[in-house]
Design an enzyme around this catalytic site. Structure first.
Site, short mmCIF file in Angstrom:
data_model
loop_
_atom_site.label_atom_id
_atom_site.label_comp_id
_atom_site.label_asym_id
_atom_site.label_seq_id
_atom_site.Cartn_x
_atom_site.Cartn_y
_atom_site.Cartn_z
N TYR A 128 0.76 -1.22 0.05
CA TYR A 128 -0.03 -0.02 -0.06
C TYR A 128 0.86 1.36 -0.06
CZ TYR A 128 -4.27 -2.72 0.53
OH TYR A 128 -5.26 -3.64 0.52
N ASP A 153 -11.14 -8.49 6.84
CA ASP A 153 -12.65 -8.62 6.46
C ASP A 153 -13.23 -9.87 6.79
OD1 ASP A 153 -12.36 -5.82 5.65
OD2 ASP A 153 -13.58 -6.40 3.81
N LYS A 158 3.30 -15.72 0.40
CA LYS A 158 2.93 -16.07 -0.84
C LYS A 158 4.05 -16.10 -1.81
CE LYS A 158 -0.01 -16.89 -4.14
NZ LYS A 158 -0.71 -18.54 -4.03
N ASP A 171 -3.61 -17.63 0.20
CA ASP A 171 -4.74 -18.12 -0.35
C ASP A 171 -5.41 -19.34 0.57
OD1 ASP A 171 -2.57 -19.41 -1.41
OD2 ASP A 171 -3.19 -19.62 -3.26
N ASP A 196 -5.48 -6.96 5.03
CA ASP A 196 -6.68 -6.37 4.61
C ASP A 196 -7.83 -7.32 4.18
OD1 ASP A 196 -8.51 -4.47 4.04
OD2 ASP A 196 -7.29 -3.39 2.19
#
Ligand code: NAI
Ligand code: MG
Length: 357
Positions: free
Chosen positions: A139, A250, A189, A222, A246
């Protein structure tokens, strides 16, 4: 001796002031019950109303106003019908960066009495904390666009991960795991992004031996998202980069009962600057002014603020009172009930009182 703590209160827009009013009600009562500290509140009338008068949402010197405070309690900001979000939310980004609030801490805990969106999972099965790296990673505003509007347009956006940034967020996670169930999972990842998450993997490997009492591993993000849905009970502390955090928070929010309940921090762990405590939700213009918002996310954020200010018993009182109120059936509309915002606040205050001195 009573210690006095300076709290900057930034209720903001929409339901922000409605839920903050309840958080202040609860803080006021807990302060009276504990008797060991006093909160000196500075109410900041910033946001859309300030903008109507002054043409901007915060004064130019807003960081100077906040800097001397011990903590910042934020409601929510934004009123997209009137002002672009880029303008209302900009001060929050500046606060997080200027005050080096690099740890965004979001607990996901299904409270007793609430039904899970996951079939067969009980409270106790869902009790993890996501720590999101809040200062760098994917970000950072680093990139550009070439040949705009043409078929040959190119966009470049480059993430930035530093060894220092990764190490400090992982250490924060390990320290938290030591105070919880001694388990840390890092989102990676590195199978597809070998430079950036390769560095994350290496730093985890280097730090792990310093925390032999914490079981640590890493999972590709994932797979981690999938495993959180299948086996939430296996997770305790999860540390993730800005983007992965992020996404994970959620999911954590919905697993633990929804936006009306989810608290959050933007923490500067070294206490060099004030940290900021806020519900995960936004200003909810769709229900603003109706007095029906759930104040629990704001109230639990206030509890996290007290923990950060080294007032653990006061923080615990609030958590317990929220749990008791929910266990007794107190529900706002988002939880399927009929209580108004202030009635939920009152129910929690009553639970504080009956738990007593
Ligand atoms: P939102 O979180 O404000 O609302 C999403 C949905 O959840 C709405 O239907 C709302 O009614 C409901 N909801 C949210 N909080 C609730 C509560 N406490 N009780 C009951 N229901 C609740 O997200 P949305 O609508 O995308 O954004 C609205 C504004 O808030 C925008 O301007 C956005 O930029 C801003 N925002 C600000 C944040 C902050 O201040 N840190 C964070 C997220 C959004
Ligand atoms: Mg988000």
């Amino acid at each position: 001796m009573t210690k006095t703590l300076a709290i900057a209160v930034y209720p903001g827009d929409g339901i922000g002031p409605e839920v903050i009013a309840e958080a202040l009600k609860v803080l006021d009562r807990v302060q009276a019950l504990e008797g060991s500290f006093q909160l000196a509140l500075t109410m900041l009338p910033w946001g859309v109303d300030y903008w109507k008068q002054h043409g901007r949402v915060v004064p130019d010197n807003f960081l100077d106003v906040l800097r001397p405070c011990d903590a910042i309690l934020l409601g929510a900001v934004g009123w997209p019908a009137l002002i672009p979000d880029s303008e209302t939310l900009a001060p929050l980004v500046t606060i997080r960066q200027s005050f080096d609030q690099y740890a965004c801490v979001r607990p996901a805990r299904l409270l007793p009495g609430l039904a899970s969106v996951l079939a067969g999972k009980q409270p106790g099965d869902i009790d993890f904390v996501v720590i999101r790296e809040n200062s760098e990673g994917e970000y950072v505003d680093n990139g550009g666009r070439l040949r705009r509007g043409t078929p040959d347009e190119v966009a470049v956006q480059t993430a930035l991960h530093t060894r220092r940034g990764i190490e400090r967020i992982l250490r924060y996670g390990f320290d938290l795991a030591r105070r919880r169930r001694h388990t840390l999972t890092m989102a990676t990842k590195s199978n597809a992004q070998r430079h950036a998450y390769g560095l994350w993997d290496e730093v985890l490997e280097q730090l792990a031996p310093e925390y032999p009492d914490v079981a640590s591993d890493r999972q590709h993000c994932d797979a981690l998202l999938m495993n959180l849905v299948r086996w939430p009970e296996r997770f305790d502390v999860i540390v993730a980069s800005n983007l992965f955090g992020d996404l994970l928070t959620d999911l954590g929010g919905v697993l633990s009962g929804g936006l009306g309940l989810a608290p959050s921090t933007n923490t500067n762990p070294e206490l060099r600057f004030p940290s900021m405590f806020e519900p995960v939700h936004g200003s909810a213009p769709d229900i603003a002014g109706q007095g029906i918002a759930n104040p629990i996310a704001a109230i639990l954020s206030a509890s996290m603020m007290l923990d950060h200010l080294n007032l653990p018993s006061a923080a615990e009182r609030i958590r317990t009172a929220v749990e008791t109120a929910l266990a007794e059936g107190a529900r706002t509309r988002d939880l399927g009930g009929t209580l108004r915002t202030s009635e939920m606040g009152d129910a929690i205050v009553r639970c504080l009182d009956s738990a007593g001195k």
